[in-house]
Design a protein around this motif. Sequence first.
Motif, PDB file in Angstrom:
ATOM      1  N   SER A 143      58.710 -63.311   7.565  1.00 43.61           N
ATOM      2  CA  SER A 143      58.493 -61.940   8.019  1.00 43.61           C
ATOM      3  C   SER A 143      59.443 -61.021   7.260  1.00 43.61           C
ATOM      4  O   SER A 143      60.368 -61.496   6.593  1.00 43.61           O
ATOM      5  CB  SER A 143      58.734 -61.814   9.525  1.00 43.61           C
ATOM      6  OG  SER A 143      60.068 -62.148   9.850  1.00 43.61           O
ATOM      7  N   GLY A 144      59.191 -59.715   7.350  1.00 34.02           N
ATOM      8  CA  GLY A 144      60.099 -58.735   6.767  1.00 34.02           C
ATOM      9  C   GLY A 144      59.626 -58.086   5.487  1.00 34.02           C
ATOM     10  O   GLY A 144      60.281 -57.195   4.949  1.00 34.02           O
TER      11      GLY A 144
ATOM     12  N   ARG B 269      64.882 -57.054   3.961  1.00 30.50           N
ATOM     13  CA  ARG B 269      65.448 -58.320   4.408  1.00 30.50           C
ATOM     14  C   ARG B 269      64.314 -59.202   4.909  1.00 30.50           C
ATOM     15  O   ARG B 269      63.642 -58.873   5.886  1.00 30.50           O
ATOM     16  CB  ARG B 269      66.454 -58.095   5.527  1.00 30.50           C
ATOM     17  CG  ARG B 269      67.231 -59.356   5.916  1.00 30.50           C
ATOM     18  CD  ARG B 269      67.943 -59.167   7.226  1.00 30.50           C
ATOM     19  NE  ARG B 269      68.961 -60.169   7.472  1.00 30.50           N
ATOM     20  CZ  ARG B 269      69.412 -60.473   8.685  1.00 30.50           C
ATOM     21  NH1 ARG B 269      68.930 -59.856   9.741  1.00 30.50           N
ATOM     22  NH2 ARG B 269      70.363 -61.396   8.822  1.00 30.50           N
ATOM     23  N   LEU B 270      64.122 -60.318   4.220  1.00 28.92           N
ATOM     24  CA  LEU B 270      63.118 -61.283   4.623  1.00 28.92           C
ATOM     25  C   LEU B 270      63.737 -62.307   5.565  1.00 28.92           C
ATOM     26  O   LEU B 270      64.908 -62.668   5.415  1.00 28.92           O
ATOM     27  CB  LEU B 270      62.535 -61.999   3.409  1.00 28.92           C
ATOM     28  CG  LEU B 270      61.935 -61.117   2.309  1.00 28.92           C
ATOM     29  CD1 LEU B 270      61.318 -62.009   1.228  1.00 28.92           C
ATOM     30  CD2 LEU B 270      60.936 -60.146   2.863  1.00 28.92           C
TER      31      LEU B 270
ATOM     32  N   TYR C 202      57.520 -66.684  -0.625  1.00 36.14           N
ATOM     33  CA  TYR C 202      57.333 -67.877   0.196  1.00 36.14           C
ATOM     34  C   TYR C 202      58.676 -68.476   0.592  1.00 36.14           C
ATOM     35  O   TYR C 202      59.601 -68.558  -0.217  1.00 36.14           O
ATOM     36  CB  TYR C 202      56.557 -68.935  -0.571  1.00 36.14           C
ATOM     37  CG  TYR C 202      55.139 -68.574  -0.890  1.00 36.14           C
ATOM     38  CD1 TYR C 202      54.816 -67.986  -2.108  1.00 36.14           C
ATOM     39  CD2 TYR C 202      54.110 -68.846   0.004  1.00 36.14           C
ATOM     40  CE1 TYR C 202      53.500 -67.670  -2.419  1.00 36.14           C
ATOM     41  CE2 TYR C 202      52.798 -68.537  -0.295  1.00 36.14           C
ATOM     42  CZ  TYR C 202      52.496 -67.948  -1.510  1.00 36.14           C
ATOM     43  OH  TYR C 202      51.197 -67.640  -1.805  1.00 36.14           O
ATOM     44  N   CYS C 203      58.728 -68.947   1.806  1.00 37.87           N
ATOM     45  CA  CYS C 203      59.843 -69.731   2.314  1.00 37.87           C
ATOM     46  C   CYS C 203      59.476 -71.208   2.167  1.00 37.87           C
ATOM     47  O   CYS C 203      58.316 -71.577   2.362  1.00 37.87           O
ATOM     48  CB  CYS C 203      60.050 -69.364   3.783  1.00 37.87           C
ATOM     49  SG  CYS C 203      61.098 -70.464   4.728  1.00 37.87           S
ATOM     50  N   ALA C 204      60.453 -72.046   1.828  1.00 36.06           N
ATOM     51  CA  ALA C 204      60.188 -73.463   1.648  1.00 36.06           C
ATOM     52  C   ALA C 204      61.353 -74.289   2.165  1.00 36.06           C
ATOM     53  O   ALA C 204      62.498 -73.838   2.165  1.00 36.06           O
ATOM     54  CB  ALA C 204      59.939 -73.765   0.175  1.00 36.06           C
TER      55      ALA C 204
ATOM     56  N   GLN D  89      54.318 -60.377   1.847  1.00 33.79           N
ATOM     57  CA  GLN D  89      54.137 -59.550   0.650  1.00 33.79           C
ATOM     58  C   GLN D  89      55.252 -58.525   0.512  1.00 33.79           C
ATOM     59  O   GLN D  89      55.598 -57.827   1.468  1.00 33.79           O
ATOM     60  CB  GLN D  89      52.798 -58.821   0.709  1.00 33.79           C
ATOM     61  CG  GLN D  89      52.495 -57.983  -0.507  1.00 33.79           C
ATOM     62  CD  GLN D  89      52.266 -58.825  -1.758  1.00 33.79           C
ATOM     63  OE1 GLN D  89      51.540 -59.818  -1.719  1.00 33.79           O
ATOM     64  NE2 GLN D  89      52.882 -58.437  -2.868  1.00 33.79           N
ATOM     65  N   VAL D  90      55.793 -58.442  -0.688  1.00 32.35           N
ATOM     66  CA  VAL D  90      56.783 -57.421  -1.039  1.00 32.35           C
ATOM     67  C   VAL D  90      56.203 -56.589  -2.172  1.00 32.35           C
ATOM     68  O   VAL D  90      55.766 -57.136  -3.189  1.00 32.35           O
ATOM     69  CB  VAL D  90      58.116 -58.055  -1.474  1.00 32.35           C
ATOM     70  CG1 VAL D  90      59.058 -56.988  -2.047  1.00 32.35           C
ATOM     71  CG2 VAL D  90      58.769 -58.774  -0.305  1.00 32.35           C
TER      72      VAL D  90
END
Length: 121
Positions: free
Chosen positions: A7-8, A19-20, A92-94, A116-117
């Motif tokens: 999110s973020g 800030r993600l 993406y977070c991994a 998306q940024v």
Amino acid sequence: QVQLVESGGGLVQAGGSLRLSCAASGRTYAMGWFRQAPGKEREFVASISWTGGSTSYADSVKGRFTISRDNVKNTMYLQMNSLKPEDTALYYCAAAGFAGPSERVADFGSWGQGTQVAVSS
């Protein structure tokens, strides 16, 4: 397998900040952020060891982005400052199955759906 939710993301002007966050369900070890722009391959942004004591950054974001994690909340963060139009991408977070950190896409077995940024000039 670990479930990850980012999110973020959002739209910001060049020079701005975002800030993600990445919320994880389940035990996590090394974690990382990757990004993919349209027509390009997924690329490494930053990663952090499971203790948070070791980090790694892509040259393109060093000095502008900061990765961190809160293991009590089981959440990882990416503070992005001085954003540039070339930072526009799906982020993406991994999560990996070892202590880490790592810069290789292949080392990470669990992935979020992405946030998306978009950075306007």
